[in-house]
Design an enzyme around this catalytic site. Structure first.
Site, PDB file in Angstrom:
ATOM      1  N   ASP A 266      -2.866 -30.848   9.824  1.00  0.00           N
ATOM      2  CA  ASP A 266      -2.762 -30.129  11.199  1.00  0.00           C
ATOM      3  C   ASP A 266      -3.615 -30.746  12.502  1.00  0.00           C
ATOM      4  OD1 ASP A 266      -3.027 -28.595   8.647  1.00  0.00           O
ATOM      5  OD2 ASP A 266      -2.960 -26.506   9.492  1.00  0.00           O
TER       6      ASP A 266
ATOM      7  N   ASN B 153      -0.966 -26.278  15.296  1.00  0.00           N
ATOM      8  CA  ASN B 153      -2.270 -26.017  16.062  1.00  0.00           C
ATOM      9  C   ASN B 153      -2.283 -27.069  17.158  1.00  0.00           C
ATOM     10  OD1 ASN B 153      -3.824 -25.720  12.986  1.00  0.00           O
ATOM     11  ND2 ASN B 153      -3.607 -23.945  14.496  1.00  0.00           N
TER      12      ASN B 153
ATOM     13  N   ASN C 258       1.186 -20.567   9.764  1.00  0.00           N
ATOM     14  CA  ASN C 258       0.820 -19.046  10.265  1.00  0.00           C
ATOM     15  C   ASN C 258       0.842 -19.028  11.911  1.00  0.00           C
ATOM     16  OD1 ASN C 258      -1.622 -20.719   9.605  1.00  0.00           O
ATOM     17  ND2 ASN C 258      -2.635 -18.808  10.680  1.00  0.00           N
ATOM     18  N   HIS C 259       0.413 -20.051  12.671  1.00  0.00           N
ATOM     19  CA  HIS C 259       0.622 -20.045  13.946  1.00  0.00           C
ATOM     20  C   HIS C 259       1.739 -20.821  14.430  1.00  0.00           C
ATOM     21  CE1 HIS C 259      -3.591 -19.118  14.404  1.00  0.00           C
ATOM     22  NE2 HIS C 259      -3.822 -20.158  13.829  1.00  0.00           N
TER      23      HIS C 259
ATOM     24  N   HIS D 133       1.334 -24.570   3.193  1.00  0.00           N
ATOM     25  CA  HIS D 133       0.234 -23.988   4.063  1.00  0.00           C
ATOM     26  C   HIS D 133      -0.535 -22.776   3.748  1.00  0.00           C
ATOM     27  CE1 HIS D 133      -1.138 -24.440   8.335  1.00  0.00           C
ATOM     28  NE2 HIS D 133      -1.083 -23.052   8.332  1.00  0.00           N
TER      29      HIS D 133
END
Length: 270
Positions: A8, A40, A67-68, A153
């Protein structure tokens, strides 16, 4: 073939380190393919079209998410146009974009990249094991795909390890992302799949998983927010894994990568 997976990317200093370093690593390590997790990359939350282009121009072949994925709203439309940007495959039907992509590597090989998200301590998405099983069945290694890279993830180490064994013999690499801390278990599983529970992040490790320390510490101590989370902008460590495969697409070797910043250096023998 040889490929590099980087964990990430958190914030600007990490982006700059990746952009400045990947071209050199492609040449020095004779890399055929590079994958990074970029969820991220935009100020610690999501990714933008401009950041995607910057990473692709630097020699990244595929960007995975997590998730982002939708923290930057433009990603909802950009992912429909860009087949090198991949979100978790187990998002519900109708979600924009794709959870897998088949891309030609620098050496002409066909590389399948799959992104999936765990469900333990995470959002309750569709079954990642069923989704990945279908993808591996439809695009089998050493038949349609010359290499298969799975970015899982997830939060729980047990779920990540289970996914590694579930894919063993059917993927070149299964690597975890999301926790931002590199684990010390890089190995080739019995069936020939390279595995590491978490690649770690590309970011400033003088931080709390990439964020400036004060606000996370404050929230743990007081249980009260005092400000926003902002990425730490000190020197970044690039963390990930290097994999070399056999002719059948299974791993000959896997080695952890830690380069720059604060962490003890780890580089592959090339």
């Amino acid at each position: 073939m040889r490929f590099l997976f980087l964990g990430d990317i958190v914030g600007r200093s990490a982006r700059e380190a990746v952009v400045n370093t990947v071209p050199r690593l492609r040449q020095e390590w004779a890399l055929d393919f590079v994958v990074v997790n970029g969820e991220n990359a935009a100020g610690g939350f999501g990714i933008t079209a401009a950041i995607c282009d910057e990473l692709f121009d630097a020699g990244v072949d595929v960007i995975t998410l997590g998730n982002h994925a939708w923290d930057q709203r433009e990603a909802l439309t950009h992912i429909e146009r860009e087949n090198r940007l991949v979100r978790p495959i187990n998002f519900p039907p109708g979600t924009p974009g794709r959870g897998q992509t088949l891309i030609e590597a620098a050496n002409g090989a066909r590389v399948l990249v799959i992104n999936a998200m765990g469900r333990v301590f995470m959002d309750p998405l569709d079954d990642p094991f069923a989704a990945i099983d279908q993808a591996l069945t439809e695009t089998p290694l050493s038949d349609i795909a010359d290499a298969v890279i799975v970015d899982f993830h997830g939060e729980a180490t047990s779920e990540k390890m289970a996914m590694g064994h579930f894919c063993d013999g059917r993927a070149s690499l299964v690597v975890g992302t999301h926790s931002h801390i590199p684990t010390a278990d890089a190995q080739v599983l019995p069936g020939g799949t390279a595995y590491q529970t978490d690649a770690g992040m590309c970011g400033d490790y003088d931080s709390v998983i990439g964020m400036e320390k004060d606000e996370p510490v404050n929230r743990f101590v007081t249980k009260m927010p005092r400000g926003r989370f902002t990425p730490a902008l000190g020197p970044a460590t690039l963390c990930g894994v290097f994999v070399e495969t056999e002719g059948n697409g299974l791993a000959r070797r896997v080695e952890p990568v830690r380069l720059g910043g604060r962490l003890i250096k780890a580089l592959p023998q090339v």
